[in-house]
Design a protein around this motif. Structure first.
Motif, PDB file in Angstrom:
ATOM      1  N   GLU A  44       6.981  -7.386  -3.740  1.00 16.79           N
ATOM      2  CA  GLU A  44       6.192  -8.620  -3.767  1.00 16.79           C
ATOM      3  C   GLU A  44       5.669  -9.096  -5.037  1.00 16.79           C
ATOM      4  OE1 GLU A  44       1.982 -10.004  -1.689  1.00 16.79           O
ATOM      5  OE2 GLU A  44       3.373  -8.366  -0.674  1.00 16.79           O
ATOM      6  N   GLN A  45       6.010 -10.329  -5.496  1.00 11.72           N
ATOM      7  CA  GLN A  45       5.721 -10.842  -6.636  1.00 11.72           C
ATOM      8  C   GLN A  45       4.253 -10.754  -6.964  1.00 11.72           C
ATOM      9  OE1 GLN A  45       7.978 -11.505  -9.485  1.00 11.72           O
ATOM     10  NE2 GLN A  45       5.782 -11.559 -10.464  1.00 11.72           N
ATOM     11  N   THR A  46       3.639 -10.165  -8.039  1.00 13.19           N
ATOM     12  CA  THR A  46       2.321 -10.144  -8.538  1.00 13.19           C
ATOM     13  C   THR A  46       2.224 -11.011  -9.600  1.00 13.19           C
ATOM     14  OG1 THR A  46       2.145  -8.237  -9.364  1.00 13.19           O
ATOM     15  CG2 THR A  46       1.951  -8.193  -7.259  1.00 13.19           C
ATOM     16  N   ASP A  47       0.966 -11.389 -10.204  1.00 16.18           N
ATOM     17  CA  ASP A  47       0.552 -11.904 -11.413  1.00 16.18           C
ATOM     18  C   ASP A  47       1.165 -11.050 -12.380  1.00 16.18           C
ATOM     19  OD1 ASP A  47      -0.233 -14.171 -10.198  1.00 16.18           O
ATOM     20  OD2 ASP A  47      -2.426 -13.711 -10.488  1.00 16.18           O
ATOM     21  N   TRP A  48       1.137  -9.620 -12.229  1.00 19.61           N
ATOM     22  CA  TRP A  48       1.503  -8.785 -13.293  1.00 19.61           C
ATOM     23  C   TRP A  48       2.758  -8.171 -13.285  1.00 19.61           C
ATOM     24  CZ3 TRP A  48      -2.038  -8.502  -9.509  1.00 19.61           C
ATOM     25  CH2 TRP A  48      -1.888  -7.563  -8.638  1.00 19.61           C
ATOM     26  N   GLY A  49       3.770  -8.674 -12.326  1.00 16.62           N
ATOM     27  CA  GLY A  49       5.086  -8.112 -12.036  1.00 16.62           C
ATOM     28  C   GLY A  49       5.564  -7.807 -10.600  1.00 16.62           C
ATOM     29  N   ILE A  50       6.540  -7.151 -10.540  1.00 14.03           N
ATOM     30  CA  ILE A  50       6.932  -6.668  -9.185  1.00 14.03           C
ATOM     31  C   ILE A  50       7.454  -5.070  -9.288  1.00 14.03           C
ATOM     32  CG2 ILE A  50       9.423  -7.437  -9.858  1.00 14.03           C
ATOM     33  CD1 ILE A  50       9.493  -8.760  -6.997  1.00 14.03           C
ATOM     34  N   ALA A  51       7.544  -4.534  -8.074  1.00 11.86           N
ATOM     35  CA  ALA A  51       8.011  -3.121  -8.104  1.00 11.86           C
ATOM     36  C   ALA A  51       9.689  -3.113  -8.582  1.00 11.86           C
ATOM     37  CB  ALA A  51       8.247  -2.795  -6.286  1.00 11.86           C
ATOM     38  N   GLY A  52       9.894  -2.157  -9.258  1.00 13.94           N
ATOM     39  CA  GLY A  52      10.956  -1.907  -9.893  1.00 13.94           C
ATOM     40  C   GLY A  52      12.033  -1.141  -9.190  1.00 13.94           C
ATOM     41  N   ASP A  53      13.540  -1.235  -9.760  1.00 10.85           N
ATOM     42  CA  ASP A  53      14.171  -0.384  -9.345  1.00 10.85           C
ATOM     43  C   ASP A  53      14.576   0.671 -10.071  1.00 10.85           C
ATOM     44  OD1 ASP A  53      15.056  -2.090  -6.850  1.00 10.85           O
ATOM     45  OD2 ASP A  53      16.147  -3.367  -8.236  1.00 10.85           O
ATOM     46  N   THR A  54      14.615   1.855  -9.611  1.00 13.81           N
ATOM     47  CA  THR A  54      14.997   3.139 -10.582  1.00 13.81           C
ATOM     48  C   THR A  54      16.217   2.943 -11.241  1.00 13.81           C
ATOM     49  OG1 THR A  54      15.948   4.278  -8.643  1.00 13.81           O
ATOM     50  CG2 THR A  54      13.449   4.595  -9.056  1.00 13.81           C
ATOM     51  N   ALA A  55      17.334   2.425 -10.863  1.00  8.74           N
ATOM     52  CA  ALA A  55      18.406   2.117 -11.541  1.00  8.74           C
ATOM     53  C   ALA A  55      18.458   1.268 -12.760  1.00  8.74           C
ATOM     54  CB  ALA A  55      19.465   1.426 -10.645  1.00  8.74           C
ATOM     55  N   ALA A  56      17.166   0.546 -12.700  1.00  8.12           N
ATOM     56  CA  ALA A  56      17.034  -0.454 -13.865  1.00  8.12           C
ATOM     57  C   ALA A  56      16.038   0.001 -14.965  1.00  8.12           C
ATOM     58  CB  ALA A  56      16.494  -1.871 -13.290  1.00  8.12           C
ATOM     59  N   VAL A  57      15.437   1.155 -14.632  1.00  5.79           N
ATOM     60  CA  VAL A  57      14.518   1.864 -15.570  1.00  5.79           C
ATOM     61  C   VAL A  57      14.910   1.653 -17.046  1.00  5.79           C
ATOM     62  CG1 VAL A  57      13.154   3.843 -16.201  1.00  5.79           C
ATOM     63  CG2 VAL A  57      13.128   3.197 -13.828  1.00  5.79           C
ATOM     64  N   MET A 116     -11.515   3.510   1.688  1.00  9.63           N
ATOM     65  CA  MET A 116     -10.510   2.303   2.101  1.00  9.63           C
ATOM     66  C   MET A 116      -9.032   2.877   1.548  1.00  9.63           C
ATOM     67  SD  MET A 116     -10.772  -1.133  -0.001  1.00  9.63           S
ATOM     68  CE  MET A 116      -9.832  -1.719  -1.164  1.00  9.63           C
ATOM     69  N   GLU A 117      -8.143   2.509   2.569  1.00  8.73           N
ATOM     70  CA  GLU A 117      -6.835   2.911   2.107  1.00  8.73           C
ATOM     71  C   GLU A 117      -6.262   1.609   1.248  1.00  8.73           C
ATOM     72  OE1 GLU A 117      -2.257   2.384   4.448  1.00  8.73           O
ATOM     73  OE2 GLU A 117      -4.145   3.363   5.367  1.00  8.73           O
ATOM     74  N   HIS A 118      -5.511   2.093   0.094  1.00 11.83           N
ATOM     75  CA  HIS A 118      -4.961   1.055  -0.475  1.00 11.83           C
ATOM     76  C   HIS A 118      -3.366   1.863  -1.198  1.00 11.83           C
ATOM     77  CE1 HIS A 118      -7.944   2.425  -3.784  1.00 11.83           C
ATOM     78  NE2 HIS A 118      -7.024   2.823  -4.316  1.00 11.83           N
ATOM     79  N   ASP A 119      -2.512   1.265  -0.666  1.00 15.78           N
ATOM     80  CA  ASP A 119      -1.213   2.069  -1.155  1.00 15.78           C
ATOM     81  C   ASP A 119      -0.221   0.872  -1.204  1.00 15.78           C
ATOM     82  OD1 ASP A 119       0.715   4.031  -1.849  1.00 15.78           O
ATOM     83  OD2 ASP A 119       0.769   4.637   0.278  1.00 15.78           O
ATOM     84  N   GLU A 120      -0.110   0.750  -2.442  1.00 16.72           N
ATOM     85  CA  GLU A 120       0.955  -0.409  -3.065  1.00 16.72           C
ATOM     86  C   GLU A 120       1.894   0.200  -4.098  1.00 16.72           C
ATOM     87  OE1 GLU A 120       0.938  -3.230  -1.504  1.00 16.72           O
ATOM     88  OE2 GLU A 120      -0.915  -3.184  -0.237  1.00 16.72           O
ATOM     89  N   PRO A 121       3.017  -0.724  -4.360  1.00 15.15           N
ATOM     90  CA  PRO A 121       4.091  -0.077  -5.371  1.00 15.15           C
ATOM     91  C   PRO A 121       3.507   0.089  -6.651  1.00 15.15           C
ATOM     92  CG  PRO A 121       4.698  -2.198  -4.241  1.00 15.15           C
ATOM     93  CD  PRO A 121       3.547  -1.691  -3.752  1.00 15.15           C
ATOM     94  N   TYR A 122       2.068  -0.709  -7.209  1.00 24.22           N
ATOM     95  CA  TYR A 122       1.644  -0.731  -8.387  1.00 24.22           C
ATOM     96  C   TYR A 122       0.561   0.296  -8.457  1.00 24.22           C
ATOM     97  CZ  TYR A 122      -1.316  -4.124  -5.828  1.00 24.22           C
ATOM     98  OH  TYR A 122      -1.825  -4.790  -4.922  1.00 24.22           O
ATOM     99  N   MET A 123       0.460   1.311  -7.623  1.00 23.12           N
ATOM    100  CA  MET A 123      -0.471   2.162  -7.574  1.00 23.12           C
ATOM    101  C   MET A 123      -0.156   3.715  -7.139  1.00 23.12           C
ATOM    102  SD  MET A 123      -3.167   0.687  -4.634  1.00 23.12           S
ATOM    103  CE  MET A 123      -3.957  -1.099  -4.988  1.00 23.12           C
ATOM    104  N   ALA A 124      -0.591   4.727  -8.045  1.00 23.77           N
ATOM    105  CA  ALA A 124      -0.416   6.003  -7.779  1.00 23.77           C
ATOM    106  C   ALA A 124      -1.669   6.749  -7.871  1.00 23.77           C
ATOM    107  CB  ALA A 124       0.435   6.669  -9.052  1.00 23.77           C
ATOM    108  N   HIS A 125      -1.836   7.380  -6.721  1.00 20.20           N
ATOM    109  CA  HIS A 125      -3.036   8.126  -6.388  1.00 20.20           C
ATOM    110  C   HIS A 125      -2.571   9.601  -6.744  1.00 20.20           C
ATOM    111  CE1 HIS A 125      -4.028   4.907  -4.206  1.00 20.20           C
ATOM    112  NE2 HIS A 125      -3.289   4.928  -3.440  1.00 20.20           N
ATOM    113  N   VAL A 126      -3.342  10.290  -7.575  1.00 18.20           N
ATOM    114  CA  VAL A 126      -2.885  11.736  -7.990  1.00 18.20           C
ATOM    115  C   VAL A 126      -3.774  12.648  -7.990  1.00 18.20           C
ATOM    116  CG1 VAL A 126      -1.598  12.695 -10.155  1.00 18.20           C
ATOM    117  CG2 VAL A 126      -1.183  10.496  -9.621  1.00 18.20           C
ATOM    118  N   ASP A 127      -3.488  13.862  -7.086  1.00 20.86           N
ATOM    119  CA  ASP A 127      -4.223  14.870  -6.811  1.00 20.86           C
ATOM    120  C   ASP A 127      -4.441  15.630  -8.096  1.00 20.86           C
ATOM    121  OD1 ASP A 127      -4.936  14.379  -4.035  1.00 20.86           O
ATOM    122  OD2 ASP A 127      -2.805  15.437  -3.438  1.00 20.86           O
ATOM    123  N   PRO A 128      -5.531  16.566  -8.361  1.00 18.68           N
ATOM    124  CA  PRO A 128      -5.735  17.260  -9.419  1.00 18.68           C
ATOM    125  C   PRO A 128      -4.533  18.113  -9.863  1.00 18.68           C
ATOM    126  CG  PRO A 128      -7.848  17.421  -7.908  1.00 18.68           C
ATOM    127  CD  PRO A 128      -6.781  16.536  -7.105  1.00 18.68           C
ATOM    128  N   GLY A 129      -4.103  18.292 -10.947  1.00 18.04           N
ATOM    129  CA  GLY A 129      -3.074  18.971 -11.242  1.00 18.04           C
ATOM    130  C   GLY A 129      -1.696  18.683 -11.055  1.00 18.04           C
TER     131      GLY A 129
END
Length: 164
Positions: A38-51, A113-126
């Motif tokens: 989904e297009q956002t003001d800050w970009g869009i989810a990318g394809d790993t092949a295009a990294v 609250m749940e929030h899980d979008e392609p521009y977010m990474a929730h990272v557990d300790p370690g």
């Protein structure tokens, strides 16, 4: 688990229905969940092949990101590898300054609250998280940890997207 946007959560709260909604902050995406582009003001989810390149970012209980400032080129697809060096859950959320501030305020009111979008990474300790993102708009953006209290003490960094 019901997934709601911040707007729907705010509406539910105004209508008094938020107590009946199951909310879970930090729930992880499964490997089988397709990424919604989904297009956002800050970009869009990318394809790993295009990294084009990988940027490693660490975050910790000092409530800081390292590095705290990033520069990318308009049109560039970046793989962010985000390392949580702390003992607390942290997250890496890309957005505009206004969007992140608005979301951080909601997190103070609804810390579960749940929030899980392609521009977010929730990272557990370690642990390590990953985002692949295409910056298709030039400008100044930010990344932040929106967990209640973390954003408020300055757990924020900047991304400058240089125009082509």
């Amino acid at each position: 688990m019901l997934k709601l946007s911040g707007v729907l959560i705010a509406c539910a709260a105004l209508l008094g229905g938020v107590n009946n909604i199951a909310l879970a902050h930090g729930e992880k995406k499964t490997g089988n969940t397709p990424v919604v582009k989904e297009q956002t003001d800050w970009g869009i989810a990318g394809d790993t092949a295009a990294v084009a390149r990988t940027i490693e970012v660490s975050m910790g209980d000092d409530m800081r990101f390292k590095p705290g400032q990033l520069t990318v080129k308009e049109g560039e697809t970046i793989r962010f590898v985000v390392h949580n060096k702390g003992a607390l859950l942290h997250e890496f959320v890309i957005g505009t300054k206004a969007e992140n501030a608005k979301h951080a305020e909601l997190m103070l009111k609804f810390p579960g609250m749940e929030h899980d979008e392609p521009y977010m990474a929730h990272v557990d300790p370690g642990k390590t998280g990953e985002i692949v993102w295409t910056f298709n708009k030039a400008g100044k953006f930010e990344f932040a940890c929106l967990i209640a209290g973390h954003f408020q003490v300055g757990m924020v960094g900047t991304i400058t997207v240089a125009a082509k």
